[in-house]
Design a protein around this motif. Structure first.
Motif, PDB file in Angstrom:
ATOM      1  N   GLY A 429     118.351  23.930  35.025  1.00 11.00           N
ATOM      2  CA  GLY A 429     117.628  22.777  33.836  1.00 11.00           C
ATOM      3  C   GLY A 429     116.312  21.797  34.012  1.00 11.00           C
ATOM      4  O   GLY A 429     116.725  20.289  33.799  1.00 11.00           O
ATOM      5  N   LYS A 430     115.605  22.536  35.359  1.00  8.76           N
ATOM      6  CA  LYS A 430     113.872  21.664  34.661  1.00  8.76           C
ATOM      7  C   LYS A 430     113.471  22.656  34.402  1.00  8.76           C
ATOM      8  O   LYS A 430     113.740  23.759  35.576  1.00  8.76           O
ATOM      9  N   ILE A 431     112.257  22.803  34.267  1.00  5.98           N
ATOM     10  CA  ILE A 431     111.387  23.709  34.400  1.00  5.98           C
ATOM     11  C   ILE A 431     110.172  22.846  35.534  1.00  5.98           C
ATOM     12  O   ILE A 431     109.004  22.271  34.727  1.00  5.98           O
ATOM     13  N   SER A 432     110.557  23.863  36.367  1.00  2.00           N
ATOM     14  CA  SER A 432     109.544  23.006  37.753  1.00  2.00           C
ATOM     15  C   SER A 432     109.687  24.518  38.392  1.00  2.00           C
ATOM     16  O   SER A 432     110.046  24.799  38.443  1.00  2.00           O
ATOM     17  N   LYS A 433     108.332  24.225  39.358  1.00  2.00           N
ATOM     18  CA  LYS A 433     108.395  25.041  40.303  1.00  2.00           C
ATOM     19  C   LYS A 433     109.038  25.107  41.039  1.00  2.00           C
ATOM     20  O   LYS A 433     109.711  24.266  41.802  1.00  2.00           O
ATOM     21  N   GLY A 434     109.487  26.805  41.209  1.00  2.00           N
ATOM     22  CA  GLY A 434     110.552  26.965  42.332  1.00  2.00           C
ATOM     23  C   GLY A 434     112.467  26.993  41.809  1.00  2.00           C
ATOM     24  O   GLY A 434     112.906  27.584  42.383  1.00  2.00           O
ATOM     25  N   TYR A 435     111.865  26.742  39.905  1.00  2.00           N
ATOM     26  CA  TYR A 435     113.264  26.911  39.786  1.00  2.00           C
ATOM     27  C   TYR A 435     113.931  28.053  38.611  1.00  2.00           C
ATOM     28  O   TYR A 435     112.771  29.360  38.873  1.00  2.00           O
ATOM     29  N   ASP A 436     114.877  28.743  38.902  1.00  2.00           N
ATOM     30  CA  ASP A 436     115.310  30.356  38.783  1.00  2.00           C
ATOM     31  C   ASP A 436     114.239  30.072  37.403  1.00  2.00           C
ATOM     32  O   ASP A 436     113.946  28.832  36.515  1.00  2.00           O
ATOM     33  N   ALA A 437     113.617  31.445  36.765  1.00  4.70           N
ATOM     34  CA  ALA A 437     113.096  31.322  35.441  1.00  4.70           C
ATOM     35  C   ALA A 437     114.357  31.734  34.244  1.00  4.70           C
ATOM     36  O   ALA A 437     114.000  32.635  33.793  1.00  4.70           O
ATOM     37  N   ASP A 438     114.563  30.572  34.523  1.00  2.00           N
ATOM     38  CA  ASP A 438     115.661  30.430  33.365  1.00  2.00           C
ATOM     39  C   ASP A 438     114.828  29.762  31.596  1.00  2.00           C
ATOM     40  O   ASP A 438     115.104  27.872  31.605  1.00  2.00           O
ATOM     41  N   VAL A 439     114.057  30.099  30.327  1.00  5.48           N
ATOM     42  CA  VAL A 439     113.926  29.016  29.993  1.00  5.48           C
ATOM     43  C   VAL A 439     113.876  30.225  28.755  1.00  5.48           C
ATOM     44  O   VAL A 439     114.260  30.855  28.462  1.00  5.48           O
ATOM     45  N   VAL A 440     113.449  28.581  27.562  1.00  6.70           N
ATOM     46  CA  VAL A 440     113.942  28.845  26.415  1.00  6.70           C
ATOM     47  C   VAL A 440     112.410  29.000  24.923  1.00  6.70           C
ATOM     48  O   VAL A 440     111.775  27.910  25.415  1.00  6.70           O
ATOM     49  N   VAL A 441     112.225  29.743  24.566  1.00  9.85           N
ATOM     50  CA  VAL A 441     110.819  30.053  23.045  1.00  9.85           C
ATOM     51  C   VAL A 441     111.920  29.322  21.994  1.00  9.85           C
ATOM     52  O   VAL A 441     112.566  30.117  21.408  1.00  9.85           O
ATOM     53  N   TRP A 442     111.598  28.513  21.039  1.00  9.40           N
ATOM     54  CA  TRP A 442     112.097  27.738  20.410  1.00  9.40           C
ATOM     55  C   TRP A 442     110.920  28.334  19.143  1.00  9.40           C
ATOM     56  O   TRP A 442     109.757  27.763  19.008  1.00  9.40           O
ATOM     57  N   ASP A 443     111.828  28.426  17.887  1.00 18.15           N
ATOM     58  CA  ASP A 443     111.164  28.417  16.317  1.00 18.15           C
ATOM     59  C   ASP A 443     110.141  27.187  15.954  1.00 18.15           C
ATOM     60  O   ASP A 443     109.670  27.482  15.173  1.00 18.15           O
ATOM     61  N   SER A 444     111.241  26.381  17.000  1.00 12.06           N
ATOM     62  CA  SER A 444     110.680  24.250  15.701  1.00 12.06           C
ATOM     63  C   SER A 444     110.709  23.823  17.213  1.00 12.06           C
ATOM     64  O   SER A 444     111.785  24.341  18.263  1.00 12.06           O
ATOM     65  N   HIS A 445     110.599  22.438  17.298  1.00 13.26           N
ATOM     66  CA  HIS A 445     111.716  21.568  17.375  1.00 13.26           C
ATOM     67  C   HIS A 445     113.284  21.562  17.840  1.00 13.26           C
ATOM     68  O   HIS A 445     113.966  21.985  16.982  1.00 13.26           O
ATOM     69  N   PRO A 446     113.277  21.830  18.805  1.00  5.94           N
ATOM     70  CA  PRO A 446     114.751  22.125  18.974  1.00  5.94           C
ATOM     71  C   PRO A 446     115.658  21.087  19.171  1.00  5.94           C
ATOM     72  O   PRO A 446     117.163  21.469  18.860  1.00  5.94           O
ATOM     73  N   LEU A 447     115.056  19.850  18.401  1.00  6.57           N
ATOM     74  CA  LEU A 447     116.384  18.999  18.250  1.00  6.57           C
ATOM     75  C   LEU A 447     116.637  19.111  16.383  1.00  6.57           C
ATOM     76  O   LEU A 447     117.001  18.443  15.621  1.00  6.57           O
ATOM     77  N   THR A 448     115.487  19.501  16.256  1.00  4.59           N
ATOM     78  CA  THR A 448     114.849  19.790  14.507  1.00  4.59           C
ATOM     79  C   THR A 448     116.377  20.513  14.223  1.00  4.59           C
ATOM     80  O   THR A 448     117.444  21.792  14.981  1.00  4.59           O
ATOM     81  N   LEU A 449     117.262  20.669  12.767  1.00  7.04           N
ATOM     82  CA  LEU A 449     118.484  21.349  12.084  1.00  7.04           C
ATOM     83  C   LEU A 449     117.537  22.965  11.989  1.00  7.04           C
ATOM     84  O   LEU A 449     116.731  23.487  11.650  1.00  7.04           O
ATOM     85  N   GLY A 450     118.848  23.422  12.366  1.00  7.82           N
ATOM     86  CA  GLY A 450     118.780  24.937  12.229  1.00  7.82           C
ATOM     87  C   GLY A 450     117.370  26.097  13.724  1.00  7.82           C
ATOM     88  O   GLY A 450     117.501  26.818  13.560  1.00  7.82           O
ATOM     89  N   ALA A 451     116.898  24.986  14.166  1.00  5.99           N
ATOM     90  CA  ALA A 451     115.884  25.629  15.913  1.00  5.99           C
ATOM     91  C   ALA A 451     117.468  26.031  16.340  1.00  5.99           C
ATOM     92  O   ALA A 451     118.111  26.557  16.539  1.00  5.99           O
ATOM     93  N   THR A 452     116.219  27.440  16.839  1.00  9.98           N
ATOM     94  CA  THR A 452     117.033  28.540  16.800  1.00  9.98           C
ATOM     95  C   THR A 452     116.169  29.792  18.069  1.00  9.98           C
ATOM     96  O   THR A 452     114.498  29.306  17.593  1.00  9.98           O
ATOM     97  N   PRO A 453     116.583  30.194  18.904  1.00 10.47           N
ATOM     98  CA  PRO A 453     115.338  30.914  19.459  1.00 10.47           C
ATOM     99  C   PRO A 453     114.724  32.015  19.207  1.00 10.47           C
ATOM    100  O   PRO A 453     115.397  32.504  19.163  1.00 10.47           O
ATOM    101  N   LEU A 454     113.519  31.705  19.687  1.00  8.69           N
ATOM    102  CA  LEU A 454     112.420  33.128  19.748  1.00  8.69           C
ATOM    103  C   LEU A 454     112.795  34.355  20.918  1.00  8.69           C
ATOM    104  O   LEU A 454     113.810  35.152  20.285  1.00  8.69           O
ATOM    105  N   GLU A 455     112.690  33.833  21.882  1.00  4.82           N
ATOM    106  CA  GLU A 455     113.383  34.888  23.063  1.00  4.82           C
ATOM    107  C   GLU A 455     114.354  33.828  24.298  1.00  4.82           C
ATOM    108  O   GLU A 455     113.766  31.738  24.726  1.00  4.82           O
ATOM    109  N   VAL A 456     114.898  34.544  25.070  1.00  2.46           N
ATOM    110  CA  VAL A 456     115.633  33.629  26.452  1.00  2.46           C
ATOM    111  C   VAL A 456     115.772  34.382  27.820  1.00  2.46           C
ATOM    112  O   VAL A 456     115.933  35.682  27.737  1.00  2.46           O
TER     113      VAL A 456
END
Length: 905
Positions: A429-456
């Motif tokens: 749930g956070k990007i912080s040291k020691g957390y599981d390496a679960d992150v998402v790279v988005w193609d735009s601001h994630p709250l914009t319409l149609g925002a889509t992950p480039l990689e998960v």
């Protein structure tokens, strides 16, 4: 010696003749007592290893990303994903030997999304009788069941959901029972072992070091009483529900006391003594005892105020905590009860704008997440997959943000807040040291319409193997526009409160673009000689363009500066029930379900939707305020959005959504199209085969080709023939059907409704002039006959609507579930934004307006934005595909007055 704890006071008995249990059984009981009293880990430590780490996984360094930090801010920096953990986060140069280093060039990076309510795996897709395992509908009390035992690790939708950035899901039993069972948290990463246990969030962890939780599911309100009451079983009322809850909790409480008494008695004995009875246990109550001991987190499906209050009442009576109320569309109305009557902070896991299908969902408000957040109640947004597509979980956050929830809280509602509610906020749930390496790279601001992950990334493993070149060079998506001066997406997602008001005369100044229709567009690039304005006097358009003269007595006009915003024609909603139903599951509020016509000689037996039209109501108002001015509705053929009855449904109508009475005339067209259904989901007793459905249609059209009835008119092309179907093979059969009718002298104007697999015949559909009204433009392979659905990036390069449009098929976008009509503008925008240039802004607007008018033969020229016409338009204070843009003016749609700053309820 032995003690009998059931005698008072305890009496000694000689061991040699009165042993009832073995020493091993007694020690087992003592061990269970030790587990009960053991101090649980608090999880307040920095993790240095991830037991889910897969050996051989390469270290990944994401450089120059806009990283969502713990304060909810996007900060430029680098992330190191190593050994399945977030190894480091910061701005300093990073040098890791043998690492995959990717410069993401200021793309947005968030934690993996956490879906706190899903049925993925237990409602495996495609839906088949053999794979539906979400509800054990044999008894309302099934607290002892476990979702873990039914999750299908090969559910293909796991990958689709992950493609939306969801990395963790709480999989719950369904809501048919009062006590449905125990949920299970999984990572959305397939494992080579095909083991559900290995997908579990707690796989391989040390319970002595990290606290593990259990997650229980219960439900109240309509679902349980609606399942058991009709078959003559308790509960048939909320009183019955409450009794069963209290009865079962009392049984669990009694068992807990017996266990505590046994442990206290055992504690007093010396090492050479033992009790003469087994540790009290009852498998059916074990999970409830865990709840009473504080070892399980309770998630309750509850909508209405009195259901929520009743459940709080039970929790106080039996001394347990409720972790979260799910759905809880009424919770915003009782914030004081939720906050002040319990000792823990209850989370509300809700929807952004899903509403209206049943009575307990009818009081919903789009303002609910903001109201709850303002009351300092934690808010989670979840999917209830497959009720809403979990692939679009971030879209839920976007809509909540649009309706007023703070940007930071909107993002937290799908990341850190659900992680905390699950008891997992020390690792996800956070990007912080020691957390599981679960992150998402988005193609735009994630709250914009149609925002889509480039990689998960899940546990540091890329799920879609997006090449480094794409991650580095992919240009952030822009809102498509034919206007080079179109409004730039705003970074501030918050707005001050505004009030709706009415007028009959107004001046719109500083207009950026006007879509009169597909052939007439006025914008700032073609009007360089002056400012675009629109003047309306007493509801009639007086001027539009650059030569408008400011009216006399302008003080009597409402003057609005659109700041470069757009003016669009009202939208057309091809809706499942607008005008015929208010609450689809309440028969007294609907026109009723039409009986299918299976006799080709019975044209007179067809239902005409116009005869059942009811104006006004919340659904029509919501659609109208969302810019939908025209609704096209066929007779109701089912009360379920997933299935319908029969082949020939009836004849649809078109009417104006804003009308309340028959004046002004609300009817756009009395008889729009003949409707039929084809597909496995439409089989019924009289015609139990799909081939029989098509045979009936063929026989009926050819037999009535020259008859003066609705079948004959459809066969001759005088009225569109809309057939709902999704499957590629059935669509191919319908193409052949059109050819056969043509050979017999007909001219069938065939329209495919649904069309999930229509893209597979795009060229043939275009060749034979067959239009497609897409339902679910972002589809899931829910059924066997749509398993070729294109779900979009990062899994597929294109979607069905992209391919159809590229092949010059006339396309419209329809509505799957009534209540979603107000989101049509976003459906259109999503199609354009994610089409990689295939679909322009104008094209996508056509999907919800002039294309549908052409497909369905609706002549709306008298409603165009032209001088002398009644004002009929939707005005925005920016580009409507920018989710920080608001509807500013609603003019038309069957209302005499013009609505300024319309607010959704």
């Amino acid at each position: 010696m032995l003690y009998d704890i059931h005698s008072t006071p305890y009496k000694y008995k000689f061991a040699q003749h009165s042993i009832r249990i073995s020493k091993e059984s007694y020690r087992d009981g003592v061990n269970k007592c030790n587990v009960i009293k053991r101090v649980k880990p608090d999880n307040k430590f920095i993790r240095t290893s991830n037991p889910r780490f897969v050996p051989g996984t390469k270290t990944v360094i994401l450089k120059n990303g806009k990283i969502l930090n713990e304060k909810g801010e996007f900060i430029l920096g680098n992330i190191v994903l190593k050994n399945g953990l977030i190894h480091d986060v910061g701005t300093n140069p990073i040098d890791e030997e043998d690492a995959v280093i990717i410069d993401v060039k200021k793309k947005y990076i968030t934690p993996g999304l956490v879906d706190m309510h899903s049925h993925v795996g237990v409602a495996s897709m495609p839906f088949l009788i053999g794979s539906i395992d979400g509800n054990e509908i044999t008894n309302p009390i099934r607290s002892y069941l476990r979702a873990q035992d039914a999750i299908n690790p090969s559910d293909p939708v796991i990958r689709i959901i992950a493609s939306g950035g969801v990395t963790t899901s709480l999989v719950l039993p369904g809501s048919s029972n009062l006590m449905g069972g125990e949920g299970f948290v999984i990572k959305m990463r397939p494992v080579d072992t095909l083991s559900v246990d290995d997908m579990g969030i707690n796989a391989n962890i040390d319970p002595e070091k990290e606290r593990t939780w259990r997650w229980l599911k219960m439900a109240c309100g309509e679902n349980p009483k609606g399942n058991y009451g009709p078959i003559g079983r308790i509960p048939s009322t909320r009183m019955g529900e409450a009794w069963l809850f209290r009865k079962t909790f009392a049984e669990a409480q009694k068992l807990k006391r017996k266990q505590d008494d046994w442990c206290k008695a055992a504690e007093k004995l010396s090492s050479d003594e033992q009790l003469n009875s087994y540790f009290p246990e009852e498998l059916q109550l074990e999970s409830l005892v865990a709840l009473l001991r504080g070892d399980a987190k309770l998630n309750v499906h509850c909508y209405e105020t009195y259901d929520i209050e009743a459940m709080i009442r039970h929790s106080l009576e039996f001394n347990f905590n409720i972790t979260a109320f799910h759905h809880a569309l009424d919770a915003y109305r009782i914030t004081e009860i939720i906050k002040n009557r319990v000792k823990n902070n209850i989370t509300i896991a809700t929807f952004s704008d899903y509403w209206g299908s049943k009575k307990e969902a009818f009081q919903a408000s789009t303002k609910s997440p903001k109201i709850l957040a303002d009351a300092h109640i934690p808010v989670v947004l979840k999917s209830d997959h497959p009720v809403t597509n979990a692939q679009n979980l971030m879209y839920e956050a976007s809509k909540a943000n649009y309706y007023g929830l703070d940007e930071h809280l909107s993002l937290a509602a799908v990341t850190s807040v659900p992680a905390k509610a699950l008891g997992l906020d020390h690792r996800i749930g956070k990007i912080s040291k020691g957390y599981d390496a679960d992150v998402v790279v988005w193609d735009s601001h994630p709250l914009t319409l149609g925002a889509t992950p480039l990689e998960v990334y899940i546990d540091g493993i890329p799920q879609f193997n997006t090449s480094s070149s794409v991650l580095e060079n992919e240009i952030s998506k822009q809102i498509p526009s034919n206007n080079i001066n179109a409004s730039i997406p705003k970074s501030n997602f918050t707005r001050k409160p505004i009030k709706s008001r009415l007028t009959s005369s107004l001046v719109l100044k500083n207009v950026g673009k006007v879509y009169v229709d597909k052939n007439n567009i006025i914008d700032t690039t073609s009007s360089t000689q002056g400012e675009i304005s629109v003047i309306v006097k007493d509801g009639i358009v007086e001027c539009i363009g650059i030569n408008c003269i400011e009216p006399d007595h302008i003080s009597s006009y409402e003057v609005i500066d659109l700041n470069g915003g757009y003016i669009l024609p009202g939208f057309v909603a091809f809706s499942p029930s607008l005008g015929l139903s208010e609450i689809i599951k309440e028969s007294s509020t609907t026109d009723g379900v039409a009986n299918p016509v299976s006799n080709p000689d019975n044209a007179e037996g067809l239902i005409y939707a116009i005869d059942g039209l009811k104006l006004g109501g919340k659904h029509l108002e919501a659609a109208y305020k969302g810019g939908v001015f025209t609704a096209v509705t066929a007779p109701l053929s089912s009360t379920s959005p997933l299935s319908s009855r029969g082949v020939f449904v009836g004849v649809s109508m078109a009417f104006e959504t804003g009308a309340i009475l028959d004046y002004p005339e609300p009817i756009v067209k009395e008889h729009v199209a003949l409707h039929a259904n084809v597909g496995a989901e439409f089989k019924y007793n009289t015609i139990p085969t799909v081939s029989g459905q098509i045979a009936l249609i063929r026989k009926t059209l050819i037999k009535n080709l020259w008859q003066d009835n609705i079948f004959g008119r459809a066969a001759r092309g005088q009225i569109p023939f809309v057939i709902q179907t999704h499957n590629k093979d059935e669509i191919a059969s319908l193409i052949r059907l059109k050819i056969q009718v043509r050979k017999n002298g007909g001219n069938l104007n065939l329209v495919i409704l649904g069309g999930t697999e229509a893209h597979m015949h795009a060229a043939e559909l275009a060749r034979h002039n067959i239009s497609v009204i897409i339902i679910r433009p972002r589809p899931l392979p829910m059924l066997w006959n749509i398993r070729h659905a294109l779900t979009g990036a990062p899994i597929t390069n294109a979607t069905g609507i992209d391919i159809l449009h590229a092949n010059k098929v006339m396309v419209g976008i329809g509505v799957q579930i009534s209540g979603d009509e107000r989101n049509l503008i976003w459906d259109a925008g999503w199609a354009a934004i994610n089409s990689k240039g295939i679909i322009s802004e104008k094209d996508s607007l056509g999907f919800i307006s002039w294309n549908l008018e052409e497909i369905l033969g609706l002549n709306r020229r008298d409603r165009r934005l032209m001088k002398g016409n009644i004002a009929n338009f939707v005005a925005y204070d920016g580009n409507p595909f920018d989710m920080s843009t608001r509807v500013k003016v609603i003019a038309g749609g069957g209302k005499n007055e013009i609505l300024i700053d319309p607010q959704q309820d």
